[in-house]
Design a protein around this motif. Structure first.
Motif, short mmCIF file in Angstrom:
data_model
loop_
_atom_site.label_atom_id
_atom_site.label_comp_id
_atom_site.label_asym_id
_atom_site.label_seq_id
_atom_site.Cartn_x
_atom_site.Cartn_y
_atom_site.Cartn_z
N UNK A 983 0.84 -1.19 0.00
CA UNK A 983 0.00 0.00 0.00
C UNK A 983 0.87 1.25 0.00
N UNK A 984 0.43 2.23 -0.74
CA UNK A 984 1.18 3.48 -0.81
C UNK A 984 1.27 4.17 0.52
N UNK A 985 0.39 3.80 1.45
CA UNK A 985 0.33 4.48 2.73
C UNK A 985 1.25 3.83 3.76
N UNK A 986 1.97 2.78 3.37
CA UNK A 986 2.66 2.00 4.40
C UNK A 986 4.18 2.08 4.33
N UNK A 987 4.69 3.15 3.79
CA UNK A 987 6.13 3.43 3.84
C UNK A 987 6.97 2.27 3.30
N UNK A 988 6.59 1.73 2.18
CA UNK A 988 7.42 0.71 1.55
C UNK A 988 7.29 -0.66 2.15
N UNK A 989 6.45 -0.81 3.16
CA UNK A 989 6.26 -2.13 3.75
C UNK A 989 5.42 -2.98 2.81
N UNK A 990 5.80 -4.26 2.72
CA UNK A 990 5.02 -5.16 1.89
C UNK A 990 4.31 -6.17 2.78
N UNK A 991 3.03 -6.35 2.53
CA UNK A 991 2.25 -7.35 3.25
C UNK A 991 2.16 -8.60 2.39
N UNK A 992 2.50 -9.74 2.97
CA UNK A 992 2.35 -11.00 2.23
C UNK A 992 1.44 -11.90 3.06
N UNK A 993 0.53 -12.55 2.37
CA UNK A 993 -0.30 -13.53 3.06
C UNK A 993 0.16 -14.92 2.63
N UNK A 994 0.53 -15.74 3.61
CA UNK A 994 0.91 -17.12 3.31
C UNK A 994 -0.26 -18.01 3.70
N UNK A 995 -0.47 -19.02 2.87
CA UNK A 995 -1.60 -19.90 3.13
C UNK A 995 -1.09 -21.33 3.27
N UNK A 996 -1.58 -22.04 4.26
CA UNK A 996 -1.33 -23.48 4.30
C UNK A 996 -2.66 -24.18 4.49
N UNK A 997 -2.62 -25.47 4.80
CA UNK A 997 -3.88 -26.21 4.82
C UNK A 997 -4.81 -25.80 5.95
N UNK A 998 -4.30 -25.05 6.91
CA UNK A 998 -5.15 -24.68 8.04
C UNK A 998 -5.66 -23.25 7.96
N UNK A 999 -4.93 -22.41 7.28
CA UNK A 999 -5.35 -21.00 7.25
C UNK A 999 -4.24 -20.14 6.71
N UNK A 1000 -4.23 -18.92 7.16
CA UNK A 1000 -3.24 -17.99 6.62
C UNK A 1000 -2.40 -17.39 7.73
N UNK A 1001 -1.20 -16.99 7.33
CA UNK A 1001 -0.33 -16.23 8.23
C UNK A 1001 0.00 -14.93 7.54
N UNK A 1002 0.01 -13.86 8.32
CA UNK A 1002 0.26 -12.56 7.74
C UNK A 1002 1.70 -12.14 7.98
N UNK A 1003 2.38 -11.83 6.89
CA UNK A 1003 3.78 -11.43 7.00
C UNK A 1003 3.89 -9.93 6.80
N UNK A 1004 4.85 -9.36 7.52
CA UNK A 1004 5.18 -7.97 7.28
C UNK A 1004 6.63 -7.93 6.85
N UNK A 1005 6.87 -7.42 5.65
CA UNK A 1005 8.23 -7.38 5.13
C UNK A 1005 8.65 -5.92 5.03
N UNK A 1006 9.66 -5.58 5.85
CA UNK A 1006 10.14 -4.19 5.81
C UNK A 1006 10.99 -4.00 4.56
N UNK A 1007 11.18 -2.75 4.19
CA UNK A 1007 11.85 -2.51 2.90
C UNK A 1007 13.30 -3.03 2.90
#
Lengths: 1086, 465, 262
Positions: A983-1007
Motif C-alpha cells: 500500500x502506498x500508505x505504508x512506507x514501503x512495507x510489503x504485506x504478504x499472506x501465506x496460506x497453508x492447509x489450516x489457514x493464513x499467516x500474515x507477514x510484514x516485510x520491511x523494505x
C-alpha cells in the motif's frame, strides 16, 4: 554603440511614447487542444492579466473544453475571457469565431456538436456549409496559410467574408521568420481586396517563451518522432507566446488599426459563461403540479412507507427542514430525476444505492434513493445542501455493475441525446505517462524509458525522485536524462484526451447541445460533453452519478440464491440490523470478501477498532485512507477508543464537530469544519479549499491555502502541531477525498455483505464467485475461506454443474437441511467467456434426465466442441461418471480428430474398437497440480498438507500451531504466497499472506528485508519466512527477517521434479506488488 | 525466465542489464560457427528446432571423421574445449541418430562437472538410455508435449508403450515418427549447410612483376574474375581491397570504394589507377588478390541518379556514368571532398546541410521555402564592428566594418529569429532569450549580406548573390 | 533592332556551314523575359558544349573578400537551366578552403540547383580544379560544370573547351576580381572562352514594405565569339526564382518612398 544585451528580447521599430497601447489576444491555443498548446488555460489567463492585455480569447481547436477553467482563472486574475473557438474546416481555411451573445454561444455549441457527432471520437468534421448555418451572431477571423495568402485562400476569404457579413476579419501574425513585413503587406492587400479588416494576433500556444521545449516535445509526441528527427516540424523560435501590448504595437506599427480592432471585438463580445442559466428537466412533474409539490407528495408518501409504525417527530422536522431548503434553492426537479432513475432500476430488479452528501438525507431515504436510516446516523445536514453556499447537491447512485448499462440507456431514451450527456473526464498526464512520452520524444532508449517509468509507483502524480532513478541504474544528472525529467515534470498534469466520466450524467430542460458541445465517446452508444465535473461544478450545473459497483451485483445474486434455495427474502433495508454475530466476526478480522474491509490493512484494523455498531463501520471505512493516515489521526483515535488516552478537544468550538470521532478528525466534512471554525475560513473559502483538494493533482494550488490555514489555526489558539496535522490530512484528502456521507452508504454494504458471510456463507461465496472479477481475492481464496467456514464445496461435474456456481440443497445426516456450493463451468480456465457460456448452457439444457453417459454422449447430444470437452476432462468434470481424469482426456482426444458429431456418432461407435490403453494413475499431488492448472483451485488436499511431513522436518510451524505461539518468539512459517500488497500508505512495507492447509499467516516485510530478498518476495510461490511472531490482541503478524523461495519443493508433489513448476498458482488480483496502485481506497471498488 | 515481463524482472532485480534480442545476428553467429565446425567434418548444419530455453544448436555428422582426431571422445573434447575458448557454454551429445544425439546433448549432458557436458551414447545402448528421457527430448511441439504430460505420458518409454494408431489419431503422426527417428527405426535426412565462398580473386605471376602497367593490367584481370559471379548473383561491389604480395613477403594494400554498387571491370580497375602510380614494388610482386569487402544488390534495372524531369530513356546509363565520374573524383580528391549536399531538417543554418553518398535514401528532397538563404555561408560567423548604429532598435548598424572594409547599409529586412536546438545544448535548456536575429541587408551598390545579432553583437554569416 | 536580329541569324547559318564542334548547333534557350540577352547572342541562346567565362568586378574589394556574388548567382541560374532542360546534374569545382569553398546548398537550391542536381568537388589547388572540371566536362551525363580557378590561362581554357566539346557538357569558369585587373591570378584573364560575361551587383528597386527588393545585377557581355558586347540590368527574385529584365529606375536614382525602418 549597440544597445546593451537586453533581458527580454527587443522590440522592433519606434518605441511608443506615453500611454500604453491597448491589445487583446484573440488567438490562443491552450493545452486543451491536445498536444498543440503548451500551457494550461489558467496559466495563459494569468499571464495575459500580468501583461496588461485588455482581454484574452480562448480559441482551442474545434473545442470548448478549456474555456471553463480559463473563465474561472479570469475571475481571480481580473481579466475578461472571451469564449471562442478555432474551427478547422474540412473544405476551407481555418476560422476563429467569437460568439457575441448567449444565442450565438448556443449556435457555436451546436455547430461543434454537429461536427463532433459525425466524426469518430476525438475528431471533428465541419464544413463551410455548417459554419454558414450557425454563423449568426459570431465574429470571425480567418487564419491565412503560414507562407502568406494563396489563391485558394483568397477564394475562401471572400466566401467567409460573405458568410460573416461585416463581421469577418483577416488574422495577421508576425512570425519573426524574416518575412513579416512583406507578409503583412500581402495580407493587407488581400484584406482590402476582400473588404475585410486586418486583425492583429499572435497565435499564442504558450503563456511564456520558456515553454518552447515543451511545445516542441508535444509536437514530437503528436507526430511520433523524436526531437532529433522532427526537423522542420519543430518551431524555429519561441515567438508563439503571449506578448505585451507594447511588443504587439511595435510589431504592428504600420497597422495600428489591426491592433485596435482586437479591443473592439473584445468589447463587442459581451457573452460570459455566467450567463448559462442552468435549468433542470422537469419531465417528472405530473400535469398541474409543480416539481416542489410533486416532491413533497412523494417524500411524505415514502416517509409513511419507511416508518410504518409512525413518523418520529425528529424525522418529520428533518424532512420539513430539508424540503424547505430544497424549495429555496429550486432543486426539486433534481431530486425527482434521481428518484425516477432509482424507481426505474428497482422496477427492473436492479439493486442500487445512493450516496453522497445529499443522499444521506431523510428525503432521500423516504424516496428510496438510500437505505441508510438518517435517524440512526447523525449526518451533517449542512453539507447536504447549504442555503448559504449556492453549491449543487451531490448524489451518486451505485448500481449493480453488470446491469448499469440498462440504466444508462434508459436515461438516454427518456431525455434524448440532445438533453442528456455524460460528463467528460479529462485524462491527464501522470508521472509515468509523462516520462514515457517525453523520454520517447527526446530519443531516450526504450530501455531507459521503461526503467524510468518503472521507478514510478502506479498512477502517481508526484515527480520522479532522483534516488529512484539512481536505483534503476540511471544517472539523473546525465544531461539528456535530466532534460527528460524536467520536461516530464512540466508535462505532468497536461490534459491528454477527454474520456467519459464513470457515470456522471448532465441533464437539461432545453437542448444540452446549446449549453456545451457534445461529442462521441469511445464506447458505442455513449455521448459525452466537453466539460468535466469540476467545470460543471464551477458553473453550478447538476449532474447525477450513475456508477457501477460489483458488490451490489454480488449482494443481489446472494439475495436471489437465498430466495431460490428456500432462505429468507431480503432487501438492503430489511436485513436484520445490528447483528452481534456479524460484528463478532468482523472484530476477528474475518472479512475475506466483505465489501471495503477485506484488504490486509482493513483486516488488521478491524480487531483494533472492534466495531460494535453501524457507526463504527462508517469509521472503519473512512479510517484506512490516505487522509487520516497522512494526517497521523489513526493512532490517536485508536488509543482514545481503547481508553488509553483521554478524549480531549482542541477547543470548545470544535467539540461539536469532533465529538463523534473522539476529538480526532477523520472525515472530509470535519476537515472542512475545522477550516471554517478553526482557521477562520469563510464557507466560500472552505469550498474553494475543498475544490483545491480535489484538483490537487491538476493545479497544485492547495499550497496557497496552507499558509492561511496554519496562520488562522494558530491565531485561534491551536497548537502548530495540530494545525500541521490537520493540513496534512487535508492534503491526504486531495488524493482520495472521503466524506462521511460516502462512508455511511458504504458502511451499509459492509454490514450487508458481512451479515451474508456470517449467516449464509455458501450463498455469499457463490455470489462472490459469480460476480467475478471483483474484490481482492482469487476464486481459490474465496473457496478455501468458505470451506474454513464450514461450507461444503462440490467439484465441477458435467452432470450436475451449471455455467454459474450454484447452491445444492441437501439434508445432513440427522435431518438438518443445508446447502452446498457446486462449482460451475465458469471456474474452468478458458470457459469463462460468453461463447463458452452459451455452449455450457447447451450442455446443461440438453442434459438427459439420467445424465450423460460418457464424454462422447456430451459431444453428440449437446454438440459440445472437442476443445470444450478437453477442458472439462482436464478439470476432472467427468469424475462423476466414473471416468478418471486421464481416461477422460484420452477419450476426448479422439473426438478432436473426428468429424462433426452428427455424422460420426454411428461411425465412431461401430468402427471405433480401439485397443485398450493403460495410462498411469495420477498421484494425489498430481491431481492437485492438475486442479490448479485447470481451475486455479483445488478441493482436494491443500498442497501443503501433502508436503507437511517435509515441512515439519524443516521446522516450519503450521498456521494452526501459530495460534498458540507467544508474542515475540522466533518462528519459521511456510506457505503459498496468495496475496502481496504494497500500500502506498505504508512506507514501503510489503504485506504478504501465506496460506497453508489450516489457514493464513500474515507477514510484514520491511523494505530492508525486501531489498535483500526481492526475488523471493516478488516471485516466490512457496515461501519460508523466518521471523518474529507478533501478537497484539487479535492481530497477529510475523515480522519477517529472512525469506526463502522454496517453490522448488512443490515439485515434490508430482512424480518427478521438473513438472513441479507447473503449479503456477494464479495470483489473486491483489497479488501485484509492482502494479498495485497507490492507496487502496478506490471508490469504484469492484 | 522466458516470457517474463521486463517490468517484473526489473522489480526483482533492479540492476538488470537489458539487451535487445537480435535474432538475425544470432542466426549469423550460429551460421559462422557451423562454418567453423567444418574443421571436423564437411557436413555441418544449424539446428532449427526451437529448443526449450532458447539455446542454439549445431549438428555435425562425423561419420568417418573421428579417427582423424583420435576417436569420438577425443573429438568431442577438442570441440568442447575450443568452443569454450570462444566463450560459449557447451553441451555435446553423440549418438547413432540425429534425434538421439539431440536428446543426449540437451537432456543427458549436465554441464556441471569436467566431462559431464559431453554425453556420448555407446553404440547399441542408446535405445535403453533414450527410454528414460522425458518426451520433450523427442523434439515435439510444446502443445503435444503438454497433452502427453496431461495423459501421464512423461518418459519416452511411456510413449513407446502406447498403441500407435490411437496415439496418431489424437496427437498426429509426428509423435511416432520422431520416436522412430530417434531410435533409428526410420532414417532422418541430414542436410548439410552450403559453404559460403569468399569474394576473393587471386592471381599468381610466373615471374614477379614491377611495372605499373603490369600491375594495372593484373588489377583489371582480377576485376574481370569477379565479374561473372557478381552478375550471376545480381550484386555490385561497394568496397574493394587490392593486395599486392611482394617477393620479400610484405603486402601493399589499396582500398577503393564506389558510390553505388558497380561491377564493370574497367570501372572497378580505374578506381585503383591513381593509387598505383607510386607503389614500391621492391624486388617484384609475386601475386595479387582483390577482395570485395562490401557488396550491394545491383539489378539490371538501376535507380536513376536524377529524379523528376528528364528521365530520358538513357537515364540509367547516365546515372551509371555519373557514378563513375564521382568514383574517379573521389579517388583523386578524397572521399570527403566530393560532396552531394542534402537537406537536413534543422532550423539552424549551419546544421541544415548534410551530405549523402548516393542519391535518394529517404532524405527530404529539398529545403522548405523558408526565408531566403544565401548562396554562400561562411565557415563560421564573423563579428562585425559597428560604426554607426541603426535608426531603430534591433536593426543592424547603419555603418559597420567587416573584413577591413566599411559597409554602409541602404536597406535591411528582418528579423528572422532562430532559437538554438535546445535539446542539443549541453548543460540544460538555454535561456529563451538566447536567439539569433537574422537580417538581410544590402548596401548602396546592391551587395547583400546575411547578418545576425546575438545579444548585442552582430555577425556576418553569409553572402547573397 | 530587326536588322540586328537578321544579321544574327545569318551569322549562325555561316557558323553552321563552317562546321564547328560536334554539338555546335545546340543552344540553351533563354526565357522570354531575357529576350534582349538572347538577341545579343549570335546563337540565339547560350551555346552548349562550350566554355563560358563569368567574372565579377576585379576592382571591388568586397568581392575579394566574399568571392563573386552576383556573378555566382548568374552562373548558377544558367547552369540550373541547363540542368533542368537536360535532367542532369551540375558539378561545381572549387578550391578547398578558399573563399569560394563556402557554397551553401539551401541558397543554391533557390537558384535552381536542388540537392539532386548538385555535386561539389573540392580540389586542393587550381590544377586539381582544372583536372576535376575536365573530368566533368568529359562526362556526358552532366549538364554543366562550374569551376572557380584563379590560375586558368589560355592553355587551360583550350583544354577545357576541348573537353566540353568532347563530352558535350557546358562549362563555366567563374571568377571574382580582387587583384590587378587582368593580371595573372586574377581569374579574369582571357581563357579563350566562347563568351565572357561580367556580372556585378546593382542597387535594387524600392519595395512597398519596409524591406529589401529583388536583387539586381549589372550584366555585361564582354566577349562573344561572333557577337558584340552588350549590357543589361537584370533582376532576380529570390522568392519566385525568376530572372528578368529590370525595370529602369528613373534617372538611375532610388526613387524610394519614405523608408520606415532600417
Amino acid at each position: 554603440m549597440s544597445a546593451p544585451a537586453p533581458a527580454s528580447l527587443p522590440v522592433w521599430g519606434p518605441a511608443s511614447q506615453g500611454e500604453r497601447p491597448a491589445y487583446a489576444e484573440l488567438d490562443v491555443t491552450t493545452n486543451f487542444s491536445f498536444l498543440h498548446g503548451a500551457s494550461h488555460p489558467g496559466e495563459l489567463v494569468t499571464a495575459a492579466a500580468a501583461l496588461g492585455l485588455r482581454a484574452i480569447a480562448i480559441t482551442d481547436r474545434n473545442s470548448l473544453a478549456g474555456v471553463v477553467r480559463a473563465w474561472e482563472a479570469a475571475k481571480d486574475a481580473g481579466i475578461r475571457v472571451l469564449v471562442g473557438c478555432r474551427l478547422d474546416l474540412m473544405d476551407c481555411a481555418s476560422v476563429l469565431v467569437y460568439p457575441v451573445d448567449r444565442a450565438a454561444y448556443g449556435r457555436l455549441c451546436s455547430l461543434l456538436t454537429t461536427g463532433r457527432r459525425r466524426a469518430p471520437k476525438g475528431q471533428c468534421e465541419l464544413y463551410r456549409a455548417d459554419l454558414e448555418a450557425h454563423a449568426e451572431g459570431m465574429i470571425a477571423a480567418v487564419i491565412p496559410p503560414e507562407g502568406g495568402p494563396t489563391p485558394t485562400f483568397l477564394t475562401d476569404l471572400k466566401a467567409l467574408a460573405d458568410i460573416f457579413d461585416g463581421r469577418c476579419h483577416l488574422a495577421a501574425r508576425c512570425r519573426l521568420d524574416g518575412r513579416d513585413a512583406r507578409r503583412l503587406a500581402a495580407l493587407d492587400a488581400a484584406a482590402r481586396a476582400a473588404g475585410v479588416p486586418l486583425l492583429a494576433t499572435n497565435a499564442a500556444r504558450m503563456h511564456t517563451r520558456s515553454r518552447r521545449p515543451l511545445l516542441d516535445v508535444l509536437t514530437c509526441i503528436r507526430d511520433h518522432v523524436t526531437v532529433e528527427t522532427a526537423g522542420w516540424r519543430l518551431t524555429a523560435n519561441a515567438e508563439a507566446h503571449l506578448k505585451a501590448p507594447e511588443e504587439m504595437a511595435a510589431l504592428f506599427a504600420d497597422y495600428p488599426d489591426a491592433l485596435a480592432r482586437t479591443v473592439a471585438i473584445a468589447e463587442t463580445c459581451t457573452f460570459d459563461l455566467s450567463e448559462l442559466r442552468y435549468e433542470y428537466p422537469d419531465d417528472d412533474t405530473s400535469a398541474g403540479s409543480t416539481p416542489q409539490a410533486e416532491l413533497e407528495r412523494l417524500a411524505w408518501e415514502g416517509a409513511a412507507w419507511r416508518w410504518p409504525e409512525g413518523l418520529p417527530e425528529t424525522v418529520r422536522q428533518t424532512i420539513e427542514n430539508e424540503l424547505r431548503v430544497i424549495k429555496s434553492l429550486d432543486y426539486a426537479p433534481y431530486f425527482l430525476t434521481v428518484h425516477d432513475i432509482v424507481r426505474f432500476a428497482r422496477s427492473r430488479g436492479i439493486l442500487c444505492q445512493g450516496r453522497g452528501s445529499a443522499a444521506n438525507s431523510a428525503v432521500c431515504y423516504s424516496l428510496g434513493i438510500t437505505a441508510v436510516d438518517p435517524s440512526k446516523v447523525d449526518l451533517l445536514f449542512e453539507r447536504f445542501v447549504s442555503a448559504a453556499r449556492d453549491e449543487p447537491p451531490d448524489i451518486d447512485v451505485d448500481f449493480e455493475h453488470e446491469r448499469r448499462e440498462e440504466v444508462i440507456q434508459y436515461i438516454y431514451e427518456k431525455y434524448g441525446r440532445h438533453r442528456a450527456g455524460l460528463a467528460a473526464t479529462v485524462i491527464t498526464y501522470r508521472t509515468r505517462s509523462a516520462i514515457r512520452d517525453v523520454g520517447k520524444a527526446l530519443g531516450l532508449s526504450q530501455d531507459a524509458v521503461s526503467a524510468l517509468a518503472g521507478t514510478v509507483w502506479g498512477s502517481s502524480s508526484s515527480p520522479v525522485e532522483h534516488d529512484h532513478v539512481r536505483q534503476a541504474g540511471l544517472d539523473p544528472e546525465e544531461p539528456r536524462l535530466a532534460l527528460a525529467l524536467a520536461l516530464a515534470d512540466e508535462l505532468r498534469g497536461f490534459p491528454r484526451h477527454l474520456s467519459q466520466h464513470v457515470g456522471g450524467f448532465v441533464l437539461t430542460r432545453g437542448p444540452l447541445s446549446e449549453v456545451v458541445p457534445i461529442e462521441n465517446a469511445a464506447m458505442e452508444d455513449r455521448t459525452v460533453i466537453q466539460w468535466d465535473k469540476d467545470d460543471l461544478d464551477a458553473l453550478g450545473m447538476l449532474k447525477i452519478d450513475v456508477l457501477a459497483l460489483g458488490m451490489l451485483t454480488c449482494v443481489r445474486k446472494a439475495f436471489d440464491l437465498l430466495r431460490e434455495t428456500g432462505g429468507p427474502d431480503l432487501t438492503l433495508a430489511t436485513l436484520p440490523p445490528e447483528d452481534t454475530a456479524t460484528y463478532d466476526m468482523l472484530c476477528k478480522g474475518d472479512s475475506l470478501g466483505v465489501f471495503q474491509v477485506e484488504s490486509r490493512a482493513q483486516m488488521a484494523m478491524l480487531p483494533r477498532l472492534q466495531p460494535r455498531c453501524f457507526y463504527d463501520l462508517v469509521i472503519e471505512v473512512a479510517i484506512v485512507r490516505p487522509g487520516p493516515i497522512q494526517g497521523d489521526m489513526v493512532h490517536p483515535y485508536l488509543r482514545r477508543r481503547q481508553g488509553l488516552e483521554r478524549v480531549t478537544y482542541p477547543s470548545g468550538a470544535l467539540r461539536k464537530t469532533l465529538e463523534k470521532t473522539l476529538g480526532v478528525p477523520l472525515f472530509q466534512e470535519q476537515a472542512m469544519k475545522i477550516a471554517i471554525d478553526g482557521a477562520g475560513f469563510t464557507a466560500a473559502e472552505a469550498d474553494n479549499l475543498r475544490r483545491a483538494m480535489a484538483a490537487f493533482r491538476r493545479s497544485g494550488t492547495i499550497h496557497t491555502f496552507r499558509e492561511k490555514f496554519i496562520r488562522g489555526m494558530i491565531g485561534n489558539g491551536y497548537t502548530p502541531d495540530f494545525a500541521e496535522s490537520c493540513f496534512r490530512q487535508i492534503e491526504g484528502f486531495g488524493e482520495y477525498g472521503f466524506p462521511e456521507s460516502h462512508s455511511a452508504s458504504f458502511a451499509l454494504l459492509v454490514y450487508v455483505s458481512a451479515w451474508l458471510k456470517r449467516h449464509h456463507p455458501a450463498a455469499f461465496a457463490c455470489a462472490l464467485l459469480n460476480s467475478q472479477p471483483m474484490g481482492f481475492y482469487s476464486a481459490d481464496q474465496i473457496v478455501q475461506d468458505a470451506r474454513r467456514h464450514g461450507v461444503e464445496v462440490r467439484p465441477v461435474d458435467v452432470n450436475r454443474s451449471r455455467f454459474d456456481n450454484t447452491l445444492e440443497v441437501f439434508t445432513r445426516p440427522g435431518g438438518k437441511r443445508d446447502v452446498a456450493l457446486r462449482l460451475g463451468f465458469r471456474q474452468i480456465k478458458g470457459l469463462s467467456g460468453t461463447v463458452s457460456a452459451l455452449e455450457c448452457d447447451r450442455i446443461v439444457t440438453l442434459r438427459p434426465f439420467k445424465g450423460y453417459a460418457d464424454a462422447e454422449d456430451v459431444w453428440s447430444r449437446a454438440q459440445a466442441s472437442a476443445d470444450t470437452l478437453e477442458k472439462l476432462a482436464h478439470a476432472d468434470a467427468f469424475a462423476g461418471l466414473g471416468l478418471a481424469r486421464r481416461d477422460a482426456l484420452w477419450a476426448v482426444g479422439r473426438l478432436k480428430a473426428a468429424p462433426l458429431p452428427l455424422f460420426a456418432v454411428a461411425d465412431a461407435r461401430e468402427n471405433g474398437q480401439e485397443p485398450a490403453v493403460f495410462l498411469p494413475d495420477l498421484q494425489p499431488g498430481e491431481h492437485v497440480v492438475e486442479d490448479y492448472q485447470s481451475l486455479r483451485l483445488t478441493l482436494r488436499k491443500h498442497p501443503l498438507a501433502l508436503l507437511r511431513r517435509d515441512l515439519d522436518r524443516d521446522g516450519a510451524v503450521s498456521t494452526r500451531r501459530l495460534q498458540g505461539w507467544t508474542d515475540g518468539r522466533k518462528v519459521l512459517v511456510a506457505g503459498l504466497a496468495v496475496c502481496r500488497q504494497r500500500p502506498g500508505t505504508a512506507k514501503g512495507i510489503i504485506f504478504i499472506t501465506l496460506e497453508d492447509e489450516y489457514g493464513v499467516a500474515n507477514l510484514i516485510v520491511r523494505s530492508e528485508v525486501f531489498e535483500k530478498h526481492r526475488q523471493a518476495v516478488l516471485r516466490g510461490r512457496l515461501l519460508y519466512a523466518h521471523g518474529r511472531f507478533q501478537k497484539d490482541g487479535l492481530v497477529q503478524h510475523v515480522i519477517v527477517e529472512r525469506l526463502t523461495d522454496m517453490t522448488g519443493k512443490l515439485a515434490l508433489l508430482t512424480q518427478e521434479g521438473r513438472e513441479g513448476a507447473g503449479l503456477a498458482l494464479t495470483p489473486s488480483r491483489a497479488d501485484r506488488v509492482g502494479r498495485f496502485p497507490e492507496g487502496m481506497g478506490n471508490l469504484d471498488h469492484g | 525466465m522466458p516470457g517474463m515481463p521486463l517490468t517484473d524482472a526489473r522489480a526483482v532485480f533492479p540492476a538488470l542489464v537489458v539487451a535487445e534480442a537480435d535474432p538475425a545476428a544470432d542466426a549469423r553467429a550460429l551460421e559462422a560457427l557451423a562454418e567453423w565446425c567444418v574443421r571436423y567434418t564437411p557436413w555441418t548444419a544449424v539446428d532449427d528446432w526451437p529448443a526449450p530455453g532458447g539455446g542454439a544448436g549445431l549438428f555435425l555428422d562425423i561419420t568417418g571423421c573421428a579417427h582423424l582426431f583420435g576417436g569420438e571422445a577425443a573429438l568431442l573434447r577438442d570441440l568442447r574445449d575450443r568452443l569454450r575458448g570462444f566463450g560459449f557454454s557447451v553441451r555435446l551429445g553423440l549418438a547413432d541418430t540425429k534425434g538421439a544425439a539431440w536428446a543426449a546433448a540437451r537432456f543427458m549432458a549436465a554441464g556441471a562437472d569436467e566431462d559431464d557436458d559431453i554425453a556420448l551414447l555407446p553404440e547399441g545402448s542408446q535405445r535403453q538410455l533414450l527410454m528414460g528421457l522425458p518426451v520433450e527430448s523427442l523434439r515435439l511441439p510444446p502443445a503435444v508435449v503438454e497433452s502427453l504430460k496431461r495423459l501421464g505420458v512423461r518418459r519416452v518409454a511411456d510413449l513407446d508403450a502406447l498403441p500407435r494408431a490411437p496415439l496418431a489419431a489424437r496427437l498426429g503422426r509426428e509423435v511416432g515418427k520422431r520416436l522412430d527417428q530417434a531410435l533409428g527405426r526410420v532414417p532422418e535426412p541430414f542436410t548439410p549447410r552450403a559453404a559460403v565462398e569468399p569474394w576473393r580473386a587471386r592471381i599468381h605471376f610466373a615471374e614477379p612483376i614491377a611495372r605499373t602497367e603490369d600491375v594495372e593490367a593484373a588489377t583489371l584481370t582480377l576485376c574481370r574474375d569477379h565479374h561473372p559471379r557478381l552478375e550471376r548473383e545480381g550484386l555490385g561491389a561497394r568496397r574493394l581491397v587490392l593486395e599486392l604480395f611482394r617477393v620479400d613477403g610484405t603486402v601493399i594494400r589499396r582500398t577503393a570504394g564506389t558510390s553505388r554498387p558497380a561491377r564493370d571491370p574497367a570501372h572497378l580497375a580505374r578506381l585503383f589507377k591513381e593509387g598505383l602510380d607510386d607503389i614500391d614494388a621492391g624486388f617484384g610482386i609475386e601475386s595479387m588478390a582483390l577482395t570485395l569487402t562490401a557488396l550491394d544488390p545491383l539489378g539490371a534495372e538501376q535507380t536513376g541518379f536524377t529524379r523528376g524531369a528528364g528521365t530520358a530513356p538513357d537515364a540509367a546509363e547516365r546515372a551509371a556514368e555519373t557514378a563513375r565520374l564521382l568514383d574517379r573524383l573521389r579517388t583523386r580528391l578524397g572521399e570527403a571532398n566530393v560532396l552531394r549536399p542534402a537537406p537536413r531538417e534543422s532550423h539552424v543554418p549551419e546544421a541544415a546541410v548534410t551530405t549523402v553518398e548516393a542519391a535518394g535514401g529517404g532524405a527530404p528532397e529539398a529545403w522548405p521555402m523558408l526565408s531566403p538563404r544565401p548562396s554562400r555561408l561562411l565557415p563560421r560567423p564573423e563579428a562585425l564592428e559597428p560604426v554607426e548604429p541603426a535608426a531603430h532598435a534591433g536593426a543592424p548598424p547603419a555603418v559597420f566594418r567587416w573584413r577591413r572594409r566599411a559597409w554602409r547599409l541602404a536597406v535591411a529586412e528582418g528579423p528572422e529569429r532562430i532559437g538554438p536546438e535546445w535539446w542539443r545544448t549541453p548543460g540544460g535548456i538555454p535561456a529563451p532569450s538566447v536567439v539569433r536575429d537574422y537580417w538581410r541587408a544590402g548596401d548602396e551598390a546592391g551587395r547583400r549580406l546575411w547578418l545576425f545579432r546575438k545579444g548585442s553583437d552582430w555577425f556576418v554569416q553569409g553572402v547573397f548573390p | 533592332m530587326s536588322d540586328r536580329r537578321h544579321l544574327d541569324r545569318l551569322r549562325r547559318r555561316i557558323r553552321a556551314i563552317e562546321g564547328g564542334a560536334r554539338e555546335d548547333g545546340a543552344v540553351l534557350a533563354l526565357p522570354s523575359a531575357l529576350a534582349p540577352v538572347a538577341g545579343a547572342l549570335p546563337w540565339g541562346g547560350l551555346p552548349l558544349a562550350h566554355l563560358h567565362q563569368v567574372v565579377g568586378d576585379p576592382l571591388d574589394p568586397a568581392e575579394a573578400a566574399t568571392g563573386p556574388a552576383a556573378a555566382l548567382g548568374f552562373t548558377a541560374l544558367l547552369a540550373a537551366r541547363l540542368a533542368a532542360s537536360k535532367g542532369a546534374a551540375v558539378l561545381w569545382c572549387v578550391r578547398r578552403g578558399s573563399v569560394d569553398d563556402t557554397l551553401y546548398a539551401p541558397g543554391l537550391a533557390r537558384l535552381g540547383l536542388p540537392p539532386d542536381r548538385l555535386m561539389i568537388a573540392r580540389a586542393a589547388d587550381d590544377a586539381e580544379v582544372l583536372w576535376a572540371m575536365e573530368e566533368g566536362l568529359r562526362c556526358p551525363a552532366l549538364a554543366a560544370v562550374i569551376g572557380q580557378a584563379r590560375d586558368a590561362d589560355l592553355t587551360a581554357g583550350r583544354r577545357l573547351q576541348l573537353a566540353a566539346e568532347a563530352g558535350g557538357v557546358t562549362g563555366f569558369l567563374l571568377a571574382a576580381g580582387g587583384r590587378a585587373p587582368g593580371g595573372k591570378g586574377a581569374g579574369t584573364t582571357s581563357v579563350a572562352a566562347t563568351t565572357r560575361w561580367r556580372v556585378v551587383p546593382a542597387p535594387s528597386a524600392p519595395v512597398g514594405w519596409p524591406g529589401i527588393g529583388p536583387a539586381r545585377w549589372s550584366v555585361t557581355l564582354e566577349r562573344c565569339r561572333g557577337g558584340l558586347p552588350a549590357h543589361w540590368t537584370l533582376e532576380w527574385n529570390d522568392e519566385t526564382g525568376d530572372l528578368g529584365m529590370a525595370a529602369p529606375l528613373r534617372d538611375g536614382s532610388l526613387d524610394a518612398p519614405e523608408r520606415r525602418r532600417a
